[in-house]
Design a protein around this motif. Structure first.
Motif, PDB file in Angstrom:
ATOM      1  N   GLU A 131      33.664 -12.288   2.539  1.00  0.00           N
ATOM      2  CA  GLU A 131      33.019 -13.904   1.581  1.00  0.00           C
ATOM      3  C   GLU A 131      31.929 -13.779   1.599  1.00  0.00           C
ATOM      4  O   GLU A 131      31.303 -14.113   2.905  1.00  0.00           O
ATOM      5  CB  GLU A 131      33.676 -14.613   2.503  1.00  0.00           C
ATOM      6  CG  GLU A 131      35.636 -14.922   2.556  1.00  0.00           C
ATOM      7  CD  GLU A 131      36.207 -15.571   3.388  1.00  0.00           C
ATOM      8  OE1 GLU A 131      36.631 -17.361   2.310  1.00  0.00           O
ATOM      9  OE2 GLU A 131      36.289 -15.525   4.221  1.00  0.00           O
ATOM     10  N   VAL A 132      31.338 -14.866   0.932  1.00  0.00           N
ATOM     11  CA  VAL A 132      29.728 -14.745   0.905  1.00  0.00           C
ATOM     12  C   VAL A 132      29.960 -17.229   0.501  1.00  0.00           C
ATOM     13  O   VAL A 132      30.254 -17.613  -0.139  1.00  0.00           O
ATOM     14  CB  VAL A 132      28.939 -14.420  -0.608  1.00  0.00           C
ATOM     15  CG1 VAL A 132      27.670 -15.028  -0.356  1.00  0.00           C
ATOM     16  CG2 VAL A 132      29.456 -13.830  -0.208  1.00  0.00           C
ATOM     17  N   TRP A 133      28.731 -17.733   1.433  1.00  0.00           N
ATOM     18  CA  TRP A 133      28.863 -18.478   1.186  1.00  0.00           C
ATOM     19  C   TRP A 133      26.937 -18.616   1.000  1.00  0.00           C
ATOM     20  O   TRP A 133      26.420 -17.927   1.327  1.00  0.00           O
ATOM     21  CB  TRP A 133      28.656 -20.479   2.092  1.00  0.00           C
ATOM     22  CG  TRP A 133      30.800 -19.890   2.780  1.00  0.00           C
ATOM     23  CD1 TRP A 133      30.814 -21.142   2.220  1.00  0.00           C
ATOM     24  CD2 TRP A 133      31.613 -19.292   3.425  1.00  0.00           C
ATOM     25  NE1 TRP A 133      31.925 -20.668   2.813  1.00  0.00           N
ATOM     26  CE2 TRP A 133      32.494 -19.865   3.351  1.00  0.00           C
ATOM     27  CE3 TRP A 133      31.258 -17.852   4.235  1.00  0.00           C
ATOM     28  CZ2 TRP A 133      33.594 -19.242   3.980  1.00  0.00           C
ATOM     29  CZ3 TRP A 133      32.646 -17.610   4.692  1.00  0.00           C
ATOM     30  CH2 TRP A 133      33.386 -18.174   4.063  1.00  0.00           C
ATOM     31  N   ALA A 134      26.261 -19.301  -0.249  1.00  0.00           N
ATOM     32  CA  ALA A 134      24.936 -19.037  -0.986  1.00  0.00           C
ATOM     33  C   ALA A 134      24.733 -20.913  -0.961  1.00  0.00           C
ATOM     34  O   ALA A 134      25.149 -21.366  -1.533  1.00  0.00           O
ATOM     35  CB  ALA A 134      24.726 -17.872  -1.121  1.00  0.00           C
ATOM     36  N   ASP A 135      23.264 -20.244  -1.908  1.00  0.00           N
ATOM     37  CA  ASP A 135      22.951 -21.473  -2.548  1.00  0.00           C
ATOM     38  C   ASP A 135      23.477 -21.541  -4.040  1.00  0.00           C
ATOM     39  O   ASP A 135      22.806 -20.973  -4.717  1.00  0.00           O
ATOM     40  CB  ASP A 135      21.611 -21.531  -2.394  1.00  0.00           C
ATOM     41  CG  ASP A 135      20.733 -23.089  -2.829  1.00  0.00           C
ATOM     42  OD1 ASP A 135      21.629 -24.035  -3.659  1.00  0.00           O
ATOM     43  OD2 ASP A 135      19.472 -23.135  -2.048  1.00  0.00           O
ATOM     44  N   THR A 136      24.338 -21.727  -4.321  1.00  0.00           N
ATOM     45  CA  THR A 136      24.736 -21.993  -5.602  1.00  0.00           C
ATOM     46  C   THR A 136      24.023 -22.541  -6.332  1.00  0.00           C
ATOM     47  O   THR A 136      23.978 -22.802  -7.859  1.00  0.00           O
ATOM     48  CB  THR A 136      26.353 -22.079  -5.857  1.00  0.00           C
ATOM     49  OG1 THR A 136      26.565 -23.039  -5.072  1.00  0.00           O
ATOM     50  CG2 THR A 136      27.144 -21.391  -5.434  1.00  0.00           C
ATOM     51  N   GLY A 137      23.416 -23.773  -5.445  1.00  0.00           N
ATOM     52  CA  GLY A 137      22.683 -24.647  -7.038  1.00  0.00           C
ATOM     53  C   GLY A 137      21.562 -24.195  -7.490  1.00  0.00           C
ATOM     54  O   GLY A 137      20.676 -24.316  -8.555  1.00  0.00           O
ATOM     55  N   ALA A 138      20.494 -23.599  -6.527  1.00  0.00           N
ATOM     56  CA  ALA A 138      19.576 -22.591  -6.782  1.00  0.00           C
ATOM     57  C   ALA A 138      19.462 -21.351  -8.060  1.00  0.00           C
ATOM     58  O   ALA A 138      18.994 -21.599  -8.844  1.00  0.00           O
ATOM     59  CB  ALA A 138      18.811 -22.023  -5.562  1.00  0.00           C
ATOM     60  N   ALA A 139      21.118 -20.820  -8.002  1.00  0.00           N
ATOM     61  CA  ALA A 139      21.026 -19.536  -8.404  1.00  0.00           C
ATOM     62  C   ALA A 139      21.613 -20.634 -10.484  1.00  0.00           C
ATOM     63  O   ALA A 139      21.390 -19.670 -11.187  1.00  0.00           O
ATOM     64  CB  ALA A 139      23.033 -19.364  -8.025  1.00  0.00           C
ATOM     65  N   TYR A 140      22.036 -21.732  -9.901  1.00  0.00           N
ATOM     66  CA  TYR A 140      22.769 -22.259 -11.194  1.00  0.00           C
ATOM     67  C   TYR A 140      21.578 -22.232 -12.167  1.00  0.00           C
ATOM     68  O   TYR A 140      20.667 -22.261 -12.993  1.00  0.00           O
ATOM     69  CB  TYR A 140      23.585 -23.722 -10.899  1.00  0.00           C
ATOM     70  CG  TYR A 140      24.221 -24.275 -12.004  1.00  0.00           C
ATOM     71  CD1 TYR A 140      24.772 -24.389 -13.159  1.00  0.00           C
ATOM     72  CD2 TYR A 140      23.198 -25.385 -12.037  1.00  0.00           C
ATOM     73  CE1 TYR A 140      25.136 -24.349 -14.880  1.00  0.00           C
ATOM     74  CE2 TYR A 140      23.066 -26.076 -13.564  1.00  0.00           C
ATOM     75  CZ  TYR A 140      24.363 -25.346 -14.651  1.00  0.00           C
ATOM     76  OH  TYR A 140      24.293 -26.327 -15.756  1.00  0.00           O
ATOM     77  N   LEU A 141      20.392 -23.280 -11.775  1.00  0.00           N
ATOM     78  CA  LEU A 141      18.937 -23.662 -11.619  1.00  0.00           C
ATOM     79  C   LEU A 141      18.702 -22.264 -12.003  1.00  0.00           C
ATOM     80  O   LEU A 141      17.421 -22.554 -13.639  1.00  0.00           O
ATOM     81  CB  LEU A 141      18.296 -24.601 -10.961  1.00  0.00           C
ATOM     82  CG  LEU A 141      19.114 -26.166 -10.436  1.00  0.00           C
ATOM     83  CD1 LEU A 141      18.363 -26.616  -9.070  1.00  0.00           C
ATOM     84  CD2 LEU A 141      18.699 -26.708 -11.876  1.00  0.00           C
ATOM     85  N   ALA A 142      18.014 -21.049 -11.085  1.00  0.00           N
ATOM     86  CA  ALA A 142      17.345 -19.949 -11.995  1.00  0.00           C
ATOM     87  C   ALA A 142      18.146 -19.749 -13.052  1.00  0.00           C
ATOM     88  O   ALA A 142      17.294 -19.360 -14.104  1.00  0.00           O
ATOM     89  CB  ALA A 142      17.428 -19.377 -11.068  1.00  0.00           C
ATOM     90  N   ARG A 143      19.552 -20.296 -13.221  1.00  0.00           N
ATOM     91  CA  ARG A 143      20.134 -19.555 -14.559  1.00  0.00           C
ATOM     92  C   ARG A 143      19.861 -20.665 -15.552  1.00  0.00           C
ATOM     93  O   ARG A 143      19.495 -19.341 -16.752  1.00  0.00           O
ATOM     94  CB  ARG A 143      21.751 -19.718 -13.776  1.00  0.00           C
ATOM     95  CG  ARG A 143      22.432 -19.099 -14.979  1.00  0.00           C
ATOM     96  CD  ARG A 143      24.468 -18.970 -14.710  1.00  0.00           C
ATOM     97  NE  ARG A 143      24.888 -18.914 -16.303  1.00  0.00           N
ATOM     98  CZ  ARG A 143      25.991 -19.775 -16.057  1.00  0.00           C
ATOM     99  NH1 ARG A 143      26.492 -20.478 -15.312  1.00  0.00           N
ATOM    100  NH2 ARG A 143      26.516 -19.379 -17.545  1.00  0.00           N
ATOM    101  N   LYS A 144      19.662 -21.417 -15.926  1.00  0.00           N
ATOM    102  CA  LYS A 144      19.326 -22.499 -16.241  1.00  0.00           C
ATOM    103  C   LYS A 144      17.806 -22.414 -17.043  1.00  0.00           C
ATOM    104  O   LYS A 144      17.851 -22.962 -18.440  1.00  0.00           O
ATOM    105  CB  LYS A 144      20.146 -23.875 -17.059  1.00  0.00           C
ATOM    106  CG  LYS A 144      21.754 -23.712 -15.826  1.00  0.00           C
ATOM    107  CD  LYS A 144      22.184 -23.543 -17.795  1.00  0.00           C
ATOM    108  CE  LYS A 144      23.531 -23.100 -17.574  1.00  0.00           C
ATOM    109  NZ  LYS A 144      24.414 -23.551 -18.564  1.00  0.00           N
ATOM    110  N   GLY A 145      16.813 -21.488 -16.165  1.00  0.00           N
ATOM    111  CA  GLY A 145      15.550 -22.013 -16.587  1.00  0.00           C
ATOM    112  C   GLY A 145      15.063 -23.354 -15.627  1.00  0.00           C
ATOM    113  O   GLY A 145      14.083 -23.665 -16.300  1.00  0.00           O
ATOM    114  N   LYS A 146      16.022 -23.822 -15.122  1.00  0.00           N
ATOM    115  CA  LYS A 146      14.831 -25.364 -14.353  1.00  0.00           C
ATOM    116  C   LYS A 146      14.989 -25.100 -13.239  1.00  0.00           C
ATOM    117  O   LYS A 146      14.716 -26.146 -12.483  1.00  0.00           O
ATOM    118  CB  LYS A 146      16.313 -26.267 -14.649  1.00  0.00           C
ATOM    119  CG  LYS A 146      16.515 -25.731 -16.276  1.00  0.00           C
ATOM    120  CD  LYS A 146      17.944 -27.517 -16.758  1.00  0.00           C
ATOM    121  CE  LYS A 146      17.898 -27.651 -18.388  1.00  0.00           C
ATOM    122  NZ  LYS A 146      16.916 -28.456 -18.754  1.00  0.00           N
TER     123      LYS A 146
END
Length: 155
Positions: A131-146
């Motif tokens: 199981e992983v708990w990570a900064d999914t917000g940063a991953a999402y923003l990076a994925r969207k280029g934002k």
């Protein structure tokens, strides 16, 4: 029941294999076959293709690691603060790394945690639940280029 040392050794071995970018087939050698292993990165499924769903069984766990490798690269991954629970046969560990979303090139520093559940299989200690708990917000923003835009707004 596995000892403190054997659980910590098994956890350290998996973390080292991941940090040195071993292929999914090598990572799978750290996982159980019975019960079928589970990989789960917590968060909303819409944030990233590897988040918010359970990957169950060896093929699915390999798929999880393959998706990670396709979407992300990282540098200077380190693990520390291993917490071993012999009663529950679990190890929690903190990791740090600089991640890059490959398609956009956006990068961030992150602290994340793993909780690893273990079973004994053929005399070896194997991961049955990852199981992983990570900064999914940063991953999402990076994925969207934002991500850069967000970081500049908060300066």
């Amino acid at each position: 029941m596995a000892s403190y040392d054997s659980l910590k050794t098994a956890a350290t071995s998996l973390c080292t294999a991941f940090a040195t970018e071993q292929p999914p087939s090598t990572l799978l050698t750290h996982f159980s076959t019975t019960p079928p292993p589970i990989a789960h990165e917590h968060g909303l499924p819409c944030l990233a293709p590897f988040v918010g769903r359970e990957f169950r069984g060896a093929n699915e766990v390999a798929k999880y690691f393959g998706i990670l490798a396709d979407q992300l690269s990282f540098r200077n991954m380190e693990f520390d603060d291993y917490v071993v629970d012999t009663r529950e046969q679990k190890v929690s560990v903190r990791g740090r790394s600089r991640f890059v979303w490959t398609a956009t090139g956006e990068a961030w520093n992150e602290v994340f945690t793993y909780t690893l559940g273990f079973v004994e299989e053929d005399g070896e200690i194997k991961v049955s639940k990852y199981e992983v708990w990570a900064d999914t917000g940063a991953a999402y923003l990076a994925r969207k280029g934002k991500l850069k835009e967000c970081e500049t707004q908060n300066d």
